[in-house]
Design a protein around this motif. Sequence first.
Motif, PDB file in Angstrom:
ATOM      1  N   ARG A 131       0.875  -1.178   0.000  1.00 26.02           N
ATOM      2  CA  ARG A 131       0.000   0.000   0.000  1.00 26.02           C
ATOM      3  C   ARG A 131       0.902   1.214   0.000  1.00 26.02           C
ATOM      4  O   ARG A 131       1.668   1.427   0.935  1.00 26.02           O
ATOM      5  CB  ARG A 131      -0.900  -0.006   1.224  1.00 26.02           C
ATOM      6  CG  ARG A 131      -1.974  -1.035   1.172  1.00 26.02           C
ATOM      7  CD  ARG A 131      -2.877  -0.958   2.402  1.00 26.02           C
ATOM      8  NE  ARG A 131      -3.766  -2.089   2.425  1.00 26.02           N
ATOM      9  CZ  ARG A 131      -3.481  -3.257   3.005  1.00 26.02           C
ATOM     10  NH1 ARG A 131      -2.337  -3.418   3.623  1.00 26.02           N
ATOM     11  NH2 ARG A 131      -4.339  -4.238   2.964  1.00 26.02           N
ATOM     12  N   GLU A 152      -2.859   0.302  -3.968  1.00 28.82           N
ATOM     13  CA  GLU A 152      -2.430  -1.042  -3.604  1.00 28.82           C
ATOM     14  C   GLU A 152      -1.857  -1.686  -4.858  1.00 28.82           C
ATOM     15  O   GLU A 152      -2.516  -1.721  -5.901  1.00 28.82           O
ATOM     16  CB  GLU A 152      -3.601  -1.848  -3.059  1.00 28.82           C
ATOM     17  CG  GLU A 152      -4.135  -1.284  -1.763  1.00 28.82           C
ATOM     18  CD  GLU A 152      -5.339  -2.024  -1.230  1.00 28.82           C
ATOM     19  OE1 GLU A 152      -5.947  -2.837  -1.965  1.00 28.82           O
ATOM     20  OE2 GLU A 152      -5.675  -1.787  -0.059  1.00 28.82           O
ATOM     21  N   ASN A 212      -5.892  -1.761  -6.550  1.00 29.71           N
ATOM     22  CA  ASN A 212      -6.953  -0.944  -5.962  1.00 29.71           C
ATOM     23  C   ASN A 212      -6.389   0.440  -5.674  1.00 29.71           C
ATOM     24  O   ASN A 212      -5.178   0.603  -5.498  1.00 29.71           O
ATOM     25  CB  ASN A 212      -7.441  -1.598  -4.663  1.00 29.71           C
ATOM     26  CG  ASN A 212      -8.735  -1.015  -4.164  1.00 29.71           C
ATOM     27  OD1 ASN A 212      -9.458  -0.343  -4.892  1.00 29.71           O
ATOM     28  ND2 ASN A 212      -9.034  -1.267  -2.909  1.00 29.71           N
ATOM     29  N   SER A 213      -7.268   1.422  -5.599  1.00 30.97           N
ATOM     30  CA  SER A 213      -6.856   2.777  -5.223  1.00 30.97           C
ATOM     31  C   SER A 213      -8.023   3.477  -4.553  1.00 30.97           C
ATOM     32  O   SER A 213      -9.182   3.198  -4.881  1.00 30.97           O
ATOM     33  CB  SER A 213      -6.382   3.566  -6.445  1.00 30.97           C
ATOM     34  OG  SER A 213      -7.407   3.642  -7.407  1.00 30.97           O
ATOM     35  N   TYR A 214      -7.704   4.356  -3.603  1.00 31.12           N
ATOM     36  CA  TYR A 214      -8.747   5.067  -2.866  1.00 31.12           C
ATOM     37  C   TYR A 214      -8.124   6.246  -2.125  1.00 31.12           C
ATOM     38  O   TYR A 214      -6.920   6.281  -1.888  1.00 31.12           O
ATOM     39  CB  TYR A 214      -9.458   4.131  -1.884  1.00 31.12           C
ATOM     40  CG  TYR A 214      -8.526   3.306  -1.030  1.00 31.12           C
ATOM     41  CD1 TYR A 214      -8.072   3.773   0.195  1.00 31.12           C
ATOM     42  CD2 TYR A 214      -8.099   2.051  -1.461  1.00 31.12           C
ATOM     43  CE1 TYR A 214      -7.215   3.012   0.974  1.00 31.12           C
ATOM     44  CE2 TYR A 214      -7.250   1.288  -0.688  1.00 31.12           C
ATOM     45  CZ  TYR A 214      -6.808   1.770   0.532  1.00 31.12           C
ATOM     46  OH  TYR A 214      -5.962   1.024   1.294  1.00 31.12           O
TER      47      TYR A 214
END
Length: 69
Positions: free
Chosen positions: A8, A28, A36-38
């Motif tokens: 991460r 990630e 993934n991304s956030y």
Amino acid sequence: MKENALRRLAFHEVVFDDGRILHHAVVEVCGNEVLNSYTFNGEPAMTEWIGGKAFVEKGKIRMLNVRLS
């Protein structure tokens, strides 16, 4: 660290090839593949602070002047 381990990574800004931009974002990755991304508030656990700007192009992360080891 294993080359294919989940990581991460946190950045000030993440720019995607579809034009989206996330500010204060976690990406990630496994190797250089984006899973993934956030965005985040606070300090996400188990996250490496890279800072600066990252680019996601064709599902892969690219960072300027940053070497992941």
